[in-house]
Write an enzyme that holds these catalytic residues in place. Structure first.
Site, PDB file in Angstrom:
ATOM      1  N   HIS A   1      11.239  -6.550   0.414  1.00  0.00           N
ATOM      2  CA  HIS A   1      12.607  -6.017   0.427  1.00  0.00           C
ATOM      3  C   HIS A   1      13.161  -5.951   1.847  1.00  0.00           C
ATOM      4  O   HIS A   1      12.418  -6.077   2.837  1.00  0.00           O
ATOM      5  CB  HIS A   1      12.639  -4.634  -0.240  1.00  0.00           C
ATOM      6  CG  HIS A   1      11.859  -3.574   0.490  1.00  0.00           C
ATOM      7  ND1 HIS A   1      12.393  -2.846   1.539  1.00  0.00           N
ATOM      8  CD2 HIS A   1      10.592  -3.105   0.301  1.00  0.00           C
ATOM      9  CE1 HIS A   1      11.493  -1.970   1.970  1.00  0.00           C
ATOM     10  NE2 HIS A   1      10.389  -2.117   1.236  1.00  0.00           N
TER      11      HIS A   1
ATOM     12  N   CYS B   1       4.580  -2.551   1.312  1.00  0.00           N
ATOM     13  CA  CYS B   1       5.621  -3.540   1.044  1.00  0.00           C
ATOM     14  C   CYS B   1       5.663  -4.577   2.161  1.00  0.00           C
ATOM     15  O   CYS B   1       4.966  -4.475   3.163  1.00  0.00           O
ATOM     16  CB  CYS B   1       6.978  -2.855   0.921  1.00  0.00           C
ATOM     17  SG  CYS B   1       7.118  -1.781  -0.536  1.00  0.00           S
TER      18      CYS B   1
END
Length: 578
Positions: A522, A554
């Site tokens: 992201h 992430c």
């Protein structure tokens, strides 16, 4: 002289004078009576139109009957109608010199009977068509379900499956009983073939066993192999059970011929199998599994092996051996999976300890292969092994750990690769080839380089630097599928306030989930700096203290690059991390 005249007696002259004789008069009377009788018969024959109608109805019925026969209505169903036809054909109009209505009634009834037979015949065509259509559909459904059920048996079903599909297509176009009867017969033949196929293959397996054994003992098996291949081809093409029966006869003959030359190989082949079993019993011990029960089985196999004298003995022995070997597979696979996970953990520790990264910002040392440590994929492997219970579970654990060992090897190689992150790396290609992804779209994330490259058909389309997980919460290496794609969402911390890993609700513009548990690729609009070292504690040039650490597992990237990646990938995109 004049012409002489015949002599006529006085009596003859009298007869001529009196007129026609009795014989002549009788003839004239007979002709008159016949004329009157003919008129009477004509008068008593009834209405000629009724006779024509009866003839027309008879012709229509005969056409209907011929049509029924041509479209395949079975003779057994037509016989009652044909019997009525014969009865009508053997009847005749009544004779009545005084009442023509009786004849009219006959022809009127005859017309009605033929019309009724026509209707009955047409109805029989319709009912037969419906009946045999339903039967054909039922037989095809039965064949379909049987084919699906046999898929798990690894049978050569391509020909039968195509045959089923062809008959399904024909069923959609069928119109008459003969069409549906042919489809039904095809389905029943195919089903009988399908049911017989395992038996035929079992016989062929005996021939295959002999071939394998001959190869094992370095014997020439080329002729026998050719026979086996031909038989298998015939089995795979068979659509009728008679074809399989013929293959079985061929196999029996070939097996009998091969048994003679096989006889001298038996002692060595028995020894090979016993030795193979003993080797796996020893592997169990290496893996740390109690092998006491399997040692007893080994002793029993040695005893049985001593009594093997001919092909039949050997095949019986091989059947017991295969059963014993299968019974060991769960413990063997479980032991191997557990052993290889331990080896994996050891390799991670050994390599990490030999390549320590000293972070100047916090003065701490870190193992760079943290994604493979217990907090990374190592934890997943341990959890998967602990949850396994069936052979299939342990086989999956073994597959997963072997793949992660390969990822680790690629990581270690890439760690020393000085190729710019914008270019294709040899380790990327090896991973793509390993998973057969060269012809697809793949996101490749390199933890060693802290870089992301998008590949299409084995070619780098775009690349940029990223920030992955911090040492305590590393990103997860492996091959992943896109689980979720979301724009304009809000990430909420799974950690409570006061935890060093807590973060406030964070709006995210582009998010691609790659692993359960909240692992995403992201955008990170709060960061300025990406690339090597940013996964550790550092001072980000944005001045935002939350950007001074790596992620919570992430993969972060600038917003514009995250937007591009989101727009140029899909749920079909694979994700490789190493």
């Amino acid at each position: 002289m004049g012409v002489s005249q015949p002599f006529i007696s006085t009596r003859d002259r009298r007869r001529h004078a009196q007129g026609p004789s009795k014989r002549v008069r009788f003839s004239l009377l007979f002709l008159l009576c016949m004329g009157m009788l003919s008129g009477l018969l004509t008068a008593c024959g009834g209405d000629a139109h009724l006779q024509q109608d009866a003839q027309q109805q008879q012709k229509s019925f005969e056409q209907a009957l011929s049509h029924a026969q041509s479209v395949g209505v079975p003779n057994t169903l037509l016989q009652p109608i044909e019997k009525q036809q014969q009865d009508l054909q053997s009847s005749s109009a009544p004779w009545n010199f005084f009442d023509a209505s009786i004849v009219d009634d006959y022809y009127r009834n005859l017309s009605q009977r033929y019309d009724a037979l026509s209707i009955q015949t047409e109805g029989l065509i319709d009912s037969s068509t419906d009946r045999y259509r339903q039967q054909a559909v039922s037989d095809l459904d039965h064949l379909q379900s049987s084919l699906a059920n046999k898929q798990k048996e690894s049978l050569p079903l391509d020909t039968l499956t195509k045959f089923y599909q062809q008959n399904m297509s024909q069923e959609q176009k069928a119109q008459y009983p003969k069409d549906y009867l042919a489809i039904s017969a095809n389905a029943k033949d195919a089903l009988a073939t399908l049911n017989q196929m395992p038996t035929t293959l079992q016989k062929l397996q005996t021939l295959k066993d002999i071939i394998d054994l001959m190869k094992e003992s370095k014997q020439d098996s080329s002729t026998l192999q050719k026979q086996y291949d031909d038989n298998y081809s015939e089995i795979s093409k068979a659509l009728k059970s008679q074809e399989l029966t013929q293959v079985e006869k061929n196999v029996d003959k070939q097996t009998e011929q091969a048994a003679g030359s096989f006889q001298k190989l038996i002692p060595q082949l028995v020894k090979n199998k016993v030795d193979q079993y003993d080797t796996q019993v020893q592997q169990l011990k290496t893996y740390g599994v109690d092998n006491t029960q399997y040692q007893k089985v080994s002793d029993d196999l040695h005893t049985k092996g001593d009594s093997v004298k001919n092909l039949q003995d050997y095949l019986a022995f091989a059947k017991v051996y295969n059963s014993d070997l299968q019974g060991m597979q769960k413990d063997l696979t479980m032991g191997k999976a557990s052993y290889e996970i331990k080896q994996f953990h050891q390799e991670v520790a050994n390599w990490g300890g030999a390549h320590v990264y000293h972070n100047p910002y916090d003065g701490k040392d870190y193992w760079p292969d943290m994604g493979y440590m217990t907090k990374g994929i190592g934890e997943d492997l341990d959890r998967e092994l602990s949850a396994a219970s069936k052979l299939a579970d342990y086989q999956q654990v073994l597959t997963d750990v072997e793949n992660e060992v390969f990822h680790l090897q690629m990581y270690e190689t890439d760690f020393n690769d000085k190729t710019p992150y914008t270019q294709s790396h040899a380790t990327d290609i090896q991973l793509l080839q390993h998973y057969k992804l060269m012809g697809t779209q793949v996101i490749v994330v390199s933890f060693a380089e802290q870089a992301l490259r998008l590949y299409e058909n084995g070619v780098v389309v775009r690349s940029f630097q990223i920030t992955a997980g911090r040492p305590e919460l590393p990103a997860v290496p492996g091959l992943w599928s896109v689980m979720w794609r979301k724009t304009k969402t809000v990430f909420k911390s799974p950690y409570p306030k006061g935890s060093p890993y807590y973060y406030a609700d964070t709006p995210i513009n582009y998010a691609i989930m790659y692993h359960e548990g909240g692992y995403f690729l992201h955008d990170s609009w709060w960061r300025n700096d990406y690339g090597p070292g940013t996964q550790y504690f550092h001072i980000d040039s944005s001045g935002n203290t939350s950007a001074n650490y790596g992620t919570h597992g992430c993969v972060n990237m600038p917003t514009d690059q995250a937007a591009w990646l989101y727009d140029h990938t899909s749920y079909n995109t694979s994700i490789l991390m190493y």
